[in-house]
Scaffold this motif. Structure first.
Motif, short mmCIF file in Angstrom:
data_model
loop_
_atom_site.label_atom_id
_atom_site.label_comp_id
_atom_site.label_asym_id
_atom_site.label_seq_id
_atom_site.Cartn_x
_atom_site.Cartn_y
_atom_site.Cartn_z
N ALA A 105 0.80 -1.22 0.00
CA ALA A 105 0.00 0.00 0.00
C ALA A 105 0.84 1.26 0.00
CB ALA A 105 -0.94 0.01 1.21
N THR A 106 2.02 1.18 0.59
CA THR A 106 2.84 2.39 0.76
C THR A 106 4.02 2.46 -0.18
OG1 THR A 106 4.24 1.32 2.42
CG2 THR A 106 2.27 2.46 3.21
N GLY A 107 4.43 1.32 -0.71
CA GLY A 107 5.68 1.27 -1.45
C GLY A 107 6.89 1.23 -0.55
N ALA A 108 6.64 1.11 0.75
CA ALA A 108 7.74 1.08 1.72
C ALA A 108 8.44 -0.27 1.68
CB ALA A 108 7.22 1.34 3.13
N ALA A 109 9.71 -0.26 2.01
CA ALA A 109 10.45 -1.51 2.16
C ALA A 109 10.20 -2.06 3.55
CB ALA A 109 11.94 -1.25 1.97
N PRO A 110 10.29 -3.37 3.76
CA PRO A 110 10.12 -3.94 5.10
C PRO A 110 11.05 -3.30 6.14
CG PRO A 110 10.06 -5.69 3.47
CD PRO A 110 10.44 -4.43 2.73
N ALA A 111 12.23 -2.88 5.71
CA ALA A 111 13.16 -2.24 6.64
C ALA A 111 12.65 -0.91 7.16
CB ALA A 111 14.53 -2.05 5.97
N ASP A 112 11.64 -0.33 6.49
CA ASP A 112 11.06 0.94 6.91
C ASP A 112 9.82 0.76 7.78
OD1 ASP A 112 12.95 2.50 5.54
OD2 ASP A 112 11.85 2.26 3.67
N VAL A 113 9.49 -0.48 8.11
CA VAL A 113 8.32 -0.76 8.94
C VAL A 113 8.78 -1.05 10.38
CG1 VAL A 113 6.39 -2.34 9.34
CG2 VAL A 113 6.98 -1.63 7.00
N HIS A 114 8.10 -0.43 11.33
CA HIS A 114 8.38 -0.66 12.75
C HIS A 114 7.32 -1.60 13.31
CE1 HIS A 114 11.45 2.61 13.50
NE2 HIS A 114 11.07 2.82 12.23
N VAL A 115 7.75 -2.56 14.12
CA VAL A 115 6.85 -3.58 14.66
C VAL A 115 6.99 -3.64 16.18
CG1 VAL A 115 6.31 -6.05 14.70
CG2 VAL A 115 6.95 -4.94 12.55
N TRP A 116 5.85 -3.77 16.85
CA TRP A 116 5.83 -3.94 18.31
C TRP A 116 5.12 -5.23 18.64
CZ3 TRP A 116 1.69 -4.08 21.85
CH2 TRP A 116 2.08 -3.99 23.20
#
Length: 211
Positions: A105-116
């Motif tokens: 949806a964003t075109g973001a790379a997984p490295a740009d996603v923050h997970v909690w």
């Protein structure tokens, strides 16, 4: 369960028709995009193991009582998501599906996603059989770091560790949390494994309407 009903009612009062998530045992490895759904009554909404939201005011939520809640947000703060990760969902790819929905949806790379990672059953309390190891493609003879032998034909499974590994393989570099045990801390957390009849914790994430 009366406590579950009270939790559901509180969610309705707090979030109204902006809520999007599951209030019952979820179906495996399905992700719903919140803004693609009609605003229908809360209890009529499609249940799933995960949800993502792309517009302000939409709430993604899951309810757990030993399973692992996994919350996602892109670095830009434009997309969020949440997943309900029991061992079956985790083995079935629920975190990867949710991550893919967010990145697509964003075109973001997984490295740009923050997970909690939220509170869940920790290894000292999570005894499993060989079927769980097989579900993760693990050889019971060589179970690896996330399945510690406890007794004959039984292992202690590390649910947060398994989630971290799968997120790392998927390219996620920013993972926090996953250090609280629902079974051990009865003063703070519900636990089905501990109590059998119990309430649920509510994990929610949304984009604020305020700019």
């Amino acid at each position: 369960n009366p406590r579950v009903t009270l939790n559901d009612a509180a969610a309705i009062r707090r979030f109204g028709d902006t809520f999007y998530g599951d209030l019952a045992r979820a179906q495996l490895a399905r992700v719903n995009a919140a803004e693609e759904q009609q605003r229908v009554a809360l209890l009529q909404k499609q249940r799933a193991d995960a949800a993502v939201a792309f517009e302000p005011g939409r709430v993604c939520a899951v309810m757990t009582a030993d399973c692992l809640p996994v919350v996602f947000a892109d670095r830009a703060g434009t997309r969020v998501g949440v997943a309900h990760a029991g061992w079956r969902g985790l083995a079935g790819g629920i975190v990867e599906h949710t991550l893919a929905a967010l990145c697509d949806a964003t075109g973001a790379a997984p490295a740009d996603v923050h997970v909690w990672l939220g509170a869940c059953i920790e290894p000292e309390a999570f005894e499993v059989g060989a079927d769980v190891l097989v579900g993760f493609g693990v050889d019971p003879v060589r179970p690896g770091p996330h399945f510690r032998p406890s007794k004959p034909e039984k292992w202690l499974a590390d649910l947060p560790g398994l989630a971290r590994d799968r997120l790392a393989v998927a390219g996620v570099r920013h993972v926090a949390g996953g250090t609280w045990c629902t079974v051990a801390d009865a003063s703070r957390f519900f636990s089905f494994r501990r109590d059998r009849v119990t309430g649920r914790m509510f994990a929610a994430v949304w984009l604020d309407r305020r700019g």
